[in-house]
Design a protein around this motif. Structure first.
Motif, mmCIF file in Angstrom:
data_model
loop_
_atom_site.group_PDB
_atom_site.id
_atom_site.type_symbol
_atom_site.label_atom_id
_atom_site.label_comp_id
_atom_site.label_asym_id
_atom_site.label_seq_id
_atom_site.Cartn_x
_atom_site.Cartn_y
_atom_site.Cartn_z
ATOM 1 N N CYS A 349 0.838 -1.213 0.000
ATOM 2 C CA CYS A 349 0.000 0.000 0.000
ATOM 3 C C CYS A 349 0.867 1.255 0.000
ATOM 4 C CB CYS A 349 -0.934 -0.006 1.211
ATOM 5 S SG CYS A 349 -2.250 -1.243 1.135
ATOM 6 N N TYR A 351 3.934 1.485 -1.018
ATOM 7 C CA TYR A 351 4.621 1.532 -2.312
ATOM 8 C C TYR A 351 3.696 2.080 -3.393
ATOM 9 C CZ TYR A 351 6.577 -0.353 -6.666
ATOM 10 O OH TYR A 351 7.036 -0.519 -7.934
ATOM 11 N N TRP A 352 2.450 1.597 -3.416
ATOM 12 C CA TRP A 352 1.488 2.076 -4.417
ATOM 13 C C TRP A 352 1.198 3.567 -4.247
ATOM 14 C CZ3 TRP A 352 -2.246 -2.620 -3.526
ATOM 15 C CH2 TRP A 352 -1.775 -3.711 -4.258
ATOM 16 N N MET A 388 3.530 -1.011 -10.618
ATOM 17 C CA MET A 388 2.646 -1.208 -9.475
ATOM 18 C C MET A 388 2.160 -2.650 -9.351
ATOM 19 S SD MET A 388 0.308 2.239 -9.594
ATOM 20 C CE MET A 388 -0.739 1.629 -8.281
ATOM 21 N N PHE A 389 1.770 -3.260 -10.474
ATOM 22 C CA PHE A 389 1.012 -4.503 -10.401
ATOM 23 C C PHE A 389 1.860 -5.767 -10.473
ATOM 24 C CE2 PHE A 389 -2.412 -1.757 -12.553
ATOM 25 C CZ PHE A 389 -2.806 -1.250 -11.326
#
Length: 574
Positions: A349, A351-352, A388-389
């Motif tokens: 979270c 990091y995002w 991100m993913f």
């Protein structure tokens, strides 16, 4: 005949037919009826698209300017996804990894989405035929119209009945399933007309068909699961129940409830506004403009936020607790789930949030002060999606499912705020979104950010459960975040040879996109193997999947963020 041959010679149609051929080539005998239905759907879509583009019969629908109809691609994409998933599960049944109930449930979903697309094709055919009868048509055209109605429609219905009867337990059960499939078709016919009329110039017919089929399938699944719970609570007999497959996860229920709560919220809010306006004698039918910052507009906005809070905190969680048997409030369950693995999930979270904040500030400033073309600026967000993913899909795939749902819910809420001009956020949201729009967005509806997020999320969501193809959940991230980005950047800077005289896509860009995806796969497969994935992805089928999806990106005039991930996912499942 010459005109017809020229009309059929279309790059997008050729790639779509190649895509369907690859899917049908992997057809097992147990799915013969479903494969035959996909053939009929493809032929019907091709016939309706050629007929529509050779006339002005569908001009009554105000579609997105500059886009082809996309009827064939829109009609076959979701059925092909479900069919590929059926092929994948048929391998699991043979090895006893998946029960027959789950396959039966997915079979019902296939027929529901196939019937939705076929019913819309029948609607488009009837509109085209009605227009032709008013303007006068040739004898050959009338004969082809009659052949479509007399042969294709009854044949499709027969194949559907035979497939359901083969996998059913009695005549009454078959009748209920046929009624359920027919209801999806009728709902799709009504919904696509509503979408095209409510959001003019926002989508092509093919894009509207994809959205329609997806919404009808998702909402039908929600209703079916709800009815199943009602039946389970009311009677002990399972005679009247449809096949609902295996028990779904809490995350899937939360995402489904929140998304449909937000999709239906504008209807509820409009109804509440009418009641409020009736009692206080003020007309709220027109959204407030930028200069109307009065107490009336503020009161309307406060009513919006209060209604939204009640919907998301009370109404939607009530449905979740009914169908899923949550022992706590679903919001409490979400917080508990996040803190179950605090190091991994909270770190993700943080990091995002850091990546989002840095990219939003940086790219928004670039969009205002730089001469970089908007098409390249938008591709930066594709690369952000990869950053991100990819870590989450490798190490925390379940948490990523929830994160995708939360992000999509936030996007929906912000778009509702922007469209309804809700104080005080709408102006800021509108200016920021407009900085990254292109010719496929309109003033009424901005869809680019939705298509990018859904393109990355749908392959991951569909892969929930059994998955023997480790790259399939990554289909959206690979095709959009890497392939589409590299194709655009290389094609824009170095591209010389164009695929068509009218298009902008280049051979150099397509080659760069295909090569970059293959290179990324060669890196990801060892990483996935290190996380205990069993590697069963064959390089020949991977090369075919990457090539077909790359060619589709080169030729299609549709919203590529929506179609390419689904096509790539379908081919990876084979």
């Amino acid at each position: 005949m010459a005109a017809m041959s020229v009309s059929l010679n279309n790059g997008e149609r050729t790639v779509v037919l190649l895509f369907i051929s690859c899917v049908l080539f992997s057809l097992p005998l147990s799915l013969l009826y479903q494969g035959f239905a996909l053939c009929l759907l493809t032929l019907a879509g091709l016939f309706v698209e050629v007929s529509a583009e050779n006339s002005t019969s569908l001009s009554r629908f105000k579609t997105r300017p500059g886009a082809s109809s996309g009827i064939l691609l829109g009609a076959v994409t979701l059925p092909a996804v479900m069919f590929s998933r059926l092929i994948q599960l048929s391998r699991a049944v043979a090895s006893y990894d998946v029960g027959t109930e789950e396959v039966g449930y997915l079979n019902m979903q296939y027929w529901a989405v196939s019937a939705s697309c076929f019913s819309v094709l029948v609607l488009l055919h009837l509109v085209s035929r009605h227009s032709s009868s008013n303007t006068g048509s040739s004898w050959l055209g009338s004969f082809q119209d009659r052949k479509f109605g007399i042969i294709c429609i009854p044949l499709y219905a027969t194949v559907c009945c035979m497939s359901l009867a083969t996998n059913s337990h009695g005549g009454f059960h078959v009748a209920m399933e046929l009624l359920w499939v027919l209801s999806h078709g009728l709902a799709a016919v009504k919904l696509i007309q509503h979408i095209l009329h409510t959001f003019p110039s926002c989508a092509s017919i093919g894009e509207a068909l994809l959205v329609t089929a997806g919404l009808v399938l998702y909402f039908g699944d929600m209703l079916a699961y709800t009815f199943g719970k009602i039946i389970a609570y009311s009677i002990s007999s399972r005679l009247l129940s449809l096949q609902f497959g295996s028990k779904r996860s809490e995350i899937g229920t939360i995402i489904q409830g929140v998304l449909y709560g937000l999709l239906l919220f504008p209807i509820l809010y409009k109804f509440i506004l009418q009641i409020w306006a009736h009692f206080i004698s003020i007309d709220y039918s027109e959204a407030c403009t930028a200069d109307e910052r009065t107490s009336k507009g503020i009161g309307r906005s406060l009513l919006f936020y209060a209604s939204l809070a009640v919907t998301l905190v009370v109404i939607v969680p009530t449905w979740m607790q009914f169908v899923q048997d949550f022992h706590v409030h679903p919001l409490s369950w979400v917080f508990t789930f996040v803190f179950m693995e605090p190091f991994k999930r909270l770190a993700l979270c943080i990091y995002w949030i850091g990546v989002i904040c840095l990219s939003v500030v940086r790219f928004y400033n670039i969009s205002k002060n730089s001469k970089i073309e908007r098409v390249l600026l938008r591709k930066y967000y594709h690369m952000v999606a990869v950053l991100m993913f990819v870590p989450a899909i490798i190490f925390e795939p379940n948490f990523l499912d929830l994160a995708f749902g939360v992000a999509l819910a936030v996007f929906l809420a912000l778009e509702i705020v922007r469209v309804w001009k809700i104080w005080p956020l709408w102006r800021t949201v509108h200016h920021f979104m407009n900085a990254f729009t292109d010719h496929r967005d309109s003033d009424l509806l901005i869809v680019s950010h939705f298509s990018l997020l859904l393109g990355c999320a749908l392959p991951k969501w569909i892969s929930t459960g059994f998955n023997d193809r480790p790259l399939a959940p990554l289909a959206g991230i690979l095709s959009l975040g890497i392939g589409d980005t590299m194709a655009s950047m290389v094609g824009h800077k170095y591209g010389v040879l164009r695929w068509s005289k009218t298009g902008k896509k280049t051979v150099e860009g397509t080659a760069a996109g295909i090569t970059s995806v293959l290179a990324a796969c060669s890196v990801l497969l060892p990483l996935l193997a290190s996380t205990s994935y069993i590697l069963s992805q064959h390089w020949i089928s991977l090369l075919l999947a990457v090539t077909v999806s790359g060619l589709l990106e080169a030729y299609t005039a549709q919203l590529d963020n929506a179609f390419i991930p689904l096509v790539f996912y379908s081919l990876l499942c084979l």
